[in-house]
Design a protein around this motif. Structure first.
Motif, PDB file in Angstrom:
ATOM      1  N   ARG A  83      -2.067   0.755 -22.982  1.00 24.31           N
ATOM      2  CA  ARG A  83      -2.707  -0.341 -22.069  1.00 24.31           C
ATOM      3  C   ARG A  83      -2.085  -0.071 -20.826  1.00 24.31           C
ATOM      4  O   ARG A  83      -1.020   0.230 -20.608  1.00 24.31           O
ATOM      5  N   VAL A  84      -3.092   0.146 -19.714  1.00 25.80           N
ATOM      6  CA  VAL A  84      -2.725   0.145 -18.473  1.00 25.80           C
ATOM      7  C   VAL A  84      -2.855  -0.912 -17.493  1.00 25.80           C
ATOM      8  O   VAL A  84      -3.989  -1.572 -17.429  1.00 25.80           O
ATOM      9  N   HIS A  85      -1.625  -1.185 -16.970  1.00 28.03           N
ATOM     10  CA  HIS A  85      -1.690  -2.451 -15.941  1.00 28.03           C
ATOM     11  C   HIS A  85      -1.551  -1.800 -14.490  1.00 28.03           C
ATOM     12  O   HIS A  85      -0.874  -0.982 -14.285  1.00 28.03           O
ATOM     13  N   ILE A  86      -2.934  -1.948 -13.698  1.00 21.65           N
ATOM     14  CA  ILE A  86      -2.943  -1.227 -12.396  1.00 21.65           C
ATOM     15  C   ILE A  86      -2.693  -2.366 -11.376  1.00 21.65           C
ATOM     16  O   ILE A  86      -2.898  -3.291 -11.163  1.00 21.65           O
ATOM     17  N   THR A  87      -1.939  -1.748 -10.417  1.00 23.50           N
ATOM     18  CA  THR A  87      -1.750  -2.437  -9.047  1.00 23.50           C
ATOM     19  C   THR A  87      -2.593  -1.521  -8.078  1.00 23.50           C
ATOM     20  O   THR A  87      -2.515  -0.454  -7.773  1.00 23.50           O
ATOM     21  N   ARG A  88      -3.634  -2.189  -7.428  1.00 17.72           N
ATOM     22  CA  ARG A  88      -4.527  -1.683  -6.437  1.00 17.72           C
ATOM     23  C   ARG A  88      -4.107  -1.474  -5.334  1.00 17.72           C
ATOM     24  O   ARG A  88      -3.732  -2.356  -4.770  1.00 17.72           O
ATOM     25  N   MET A  89      -4.482  -0.261  -4.557  1.00 12.96           N
ATOM     26  CA  MET A  89      -4.173   0.131  -3.251  1.00 12.96           C
ATOM     27  C   MET A  89      -4.529   1.373  -2.800  1.00 12.96           C
ATOM     28  O   MET A  89      -5.115   2.185  -3.872  1.00 12.96           O
ATOM     29  N   GLY A  90      -4.775   1.704  -1.754  1.00 10.63           N
ATOM     30  CA  GLY A  90      -5.647   2.746  -1.031  1.00 10.63           C
ATOM     31  C   GLY A  90      -4.444   3.900  -1.488  1.00 10.63           C
ATOM     32  O   GLY A  90      -3.220   3.954  -1.570  1.00 10.63           O
ATOM     33  N   ASP A 207     -10.642   2.374   5.152  1.00 10.91           N
ATOM     34  CA  ASP A 207      -9.367   2.413   6.314  1.00 10.91           C
ATOM     35  C   ASP A 207      -8.999   3.578   6.356  1.00 10.91           C
ATOM     36  O   ASP A 207      -8.161   4.069   5.306  1.00 10.91           O
ATOM     37  N   ILE A 208      -8.835   4.483   7.337  1.00 12.77           N
ATOM     38  CA  ILE A 208      -8.161   5.919   7.441  1.00 12.77           C
ATOM     39  C   ILE A 208      -6.748   5.641   6.929  1.00 12.77           C
ATOM     40  O   ILE A 208      -6.155   6.652   6.418  1.00 12.77           O
ATOM     41  N   CYS A 209      -5.952   4.621   7.482  1.00 16.55           N
ATOM     42  CA  CYS A 209      -4.577   4.477   7.321  1.00 16.55           C
ATOM     43  C   CYS A 209      -4.218   4.263   5.815  1.00 16.55           C
ATOM     44  O   CYS A 209      -2.965   4.660   5.353  1.00 16.55           O
ATOM     45  N   GLU A 210      -5.211   3.763   4.951  1.00 15.88           N
ATOM     46  CA  GLU A 210      -4.939   3.807   3.484  1.00 15.88           C
ATOM     47  C   GLU A 210      -5.725   4.504   2.655  1.00 15.88           C
ATOM     48  O   GLU A 210      -4.995   4.930   1.528  1.00 15.88           O
ATOM     49  N   CYS A 396      -1.941   4.424  12.689  1.00 12.97           N
ATOM     50  CA  CYS A 396      -1.185   4.232  11.624  1.00 12.97           C
ATOM     51  C   CYS A 396       0.176   4.538  11.591  1.00 12.97           C
ATOM     52  O   CYS A 396       0.591   5.319  12.383  1.00 12.97           O
ATOM     53  N   PRO A 397       1.129   3.724  10.914  1.00 12.55           N
ATOM     54  CA  PRO A 397       2.356   3.971  10.884  1.00 12.55           C
ATOM     55  C   PRO A 397       2.736   5.526  10.032  1.00 12.55           C
ATOM     56  O   PRO A 397       1.786   5.650   9.083  1.00 12.55           O
TER      57      PRO A 397
END
Length: 403
Positions: A83-90, A207-210, A396-397
């Protein structure tokens, strides 16, 4: 609970079985319907799967979470005990944040995966990378806008069965000239397509930064503006980044996921050209054809004449993550499902992609993409130079571990 700890076993019920025929007759008379269903599942063996050990995989994922959030993929993974628990982000955000406690990360392209791999190698904690499928960067638009670009000599139709053109080749150099000169859609005759739009002609990115799609489009623009060459030094990269910045920052506030905007009912007015992945467009066409019996001929793709194929990499950080990566890359059912979701699936044991996707689309009367063999293949700058260009263009940082 630890990310890799198996879920606790459910208790097994001990049932003394009389003869099968007598049991069924007795159940029909004496048991309530829910209990009757439970006992029938036990006698048939179908209750065993949920009682097996299920490992929960903790994952950070970008746009390729589309695959893991598909209900059929979830079912197939559960069958194998995952079972895959996903944290979504770029993608760049994945590379820029702490990944402690995660089993896998799945950025959408090679630059972010390389940042993670390099940082782990420096800490003597090597990872395993899996590349189960690919999906080219494309410019998604609507037929009226594609035809306006064709009228301006910037786009050409690609062949399609029965005269149905879902795909166009976009001359990237001339398209960027339109953007740089400040040309607006009304200037190239969009009104002849029944549309009024006084906005500047440009492609909108996440977003280019993400997002990997935004950073990859930056690299594509840099390659074209650099006379089909990538910068070799930091000074060249900084000069080129400053030169292309106006082509990329006039799009307004970028959203985190351009495909969602493009496929929405209001997408045409918000984002006439959106940088997305090919699989997102094809997945929409597959679903649309299933519901309507015909492809969505209003939405079309522009394939840049200078192409860059993204290489999404599932990075396994733990032993359980390694098992998941191997399963996704080699299981025939999961590979077939990836194709049904619009991905170009790699042949097992090979870096090449098969012809299964074209055949699958053809069976549904959806034209398969055919890109020109004459297209130029873009090359991204070396990782530290690309990272520096991302910082300059997107303000971007710096990513952790970047030089």
């Amino acid at each position: 609970m630890s990310a890799n700890r198996p879920a606790p076993l459910e208790p097994r019920l001990a049932v003394t079985r009389p003869a099968r025929g007598r049991l069924r007759r007795a159940m029909a008379v004496a048991l309530p319907v829910p209990v009757l269903g439970l006992v029938l599942l036990m006698t048939s063996g179908h209750l065993l799967l949920p009682m097996q050990n299920v490992v929960t995989i903790e994952a950070k994922m970008a746009s390729k979470r589309d695959f893991f959030e598909d209900p059929e993929v979830e079912r197939l993974l559960l069958k194998h005990g995952f079972r895959v628990h996903i944290t979504r982000m770029g993608s760049r955000e994945i590379a820029n944040q702490d990944i402690k406690g995660y089993d896998v990360v799945f950025p959408s392209g090679q630059p972010a995966a390389d940042l993670i791999t390099r940082e782990r190698a420096a800490a003597d904690r090597p990872v395993t990378n899996y590349r189960p499928f690919v999906s080219p960067i494309v410019l998604a638009t609507y037929r009226g806008y594609a035809e306006a670009l064709r009228g301006a000599g910037v786009a050409e139709r690609l062949p399609g069965p029965g005269g149905r053109h879902l795909y166009y080749t976009l001359d990237m150099a001339n398209f960027l000239k339109l953007t740089r000169s400040g040309k607006r859609w009304d200037d190239i005759g969009i009104s002849r397509q029944g549309v009024r739009n006084g906005n500047k002609i440009l492609a909108q990115t996440s977003d280019i930064c993400e997002a990997n799609s935004g950073a990859t489009y930056l690299g594509l623009v840099a390659f074209v503006e650099g006379d089909n060459d990538a910068p070799d030094t930091e000074a060249e990269a900084e000069e080129l980044a400053g030169r292309i910045k106006p082509l990329l920052v006039e799009q307004g506030l970028p959203s985190s996921e351009k495909a969602e905007t493009y496929l929405s009912a209001d997408g045409k007015g918000i984002s006439p050209i959106a940088v997305i992945y090919e699989h997102q467009f094809l997945a929409h066409q597959i679903q649309y054809e299933a519901e309507h019996g015909t492809p969505d001929t209003e939405r079309v793709l522009l394939y840049p004449s200078t192409r860059f194929v993204t290489e999404p990499q599932l990075v396994a950080l733990t032993r359980d993550g390694d098992r998941l990566g191997d399963l996704v890359a080699n299981d025939p059912e999961l590979q077939h499902r990836a194709m049904e979701l619009g991905f170009r699936v790699r042949d097992a044991g090979s870096d090449a992609t098969g012809d299964g996707l074209a055949g699958f689309l053809g069976e549904r009367n959806i034209p398969a993409p055919v890109t020109s063999a004459d297209d130029t293949k873009a090359v991204l700058p070396r990782l530290p130079l690309l990272e520096r260009m991302i910082q300059i263009v997107g303000d971007c940082p710096p990513a952790e571990g970047a030089e």
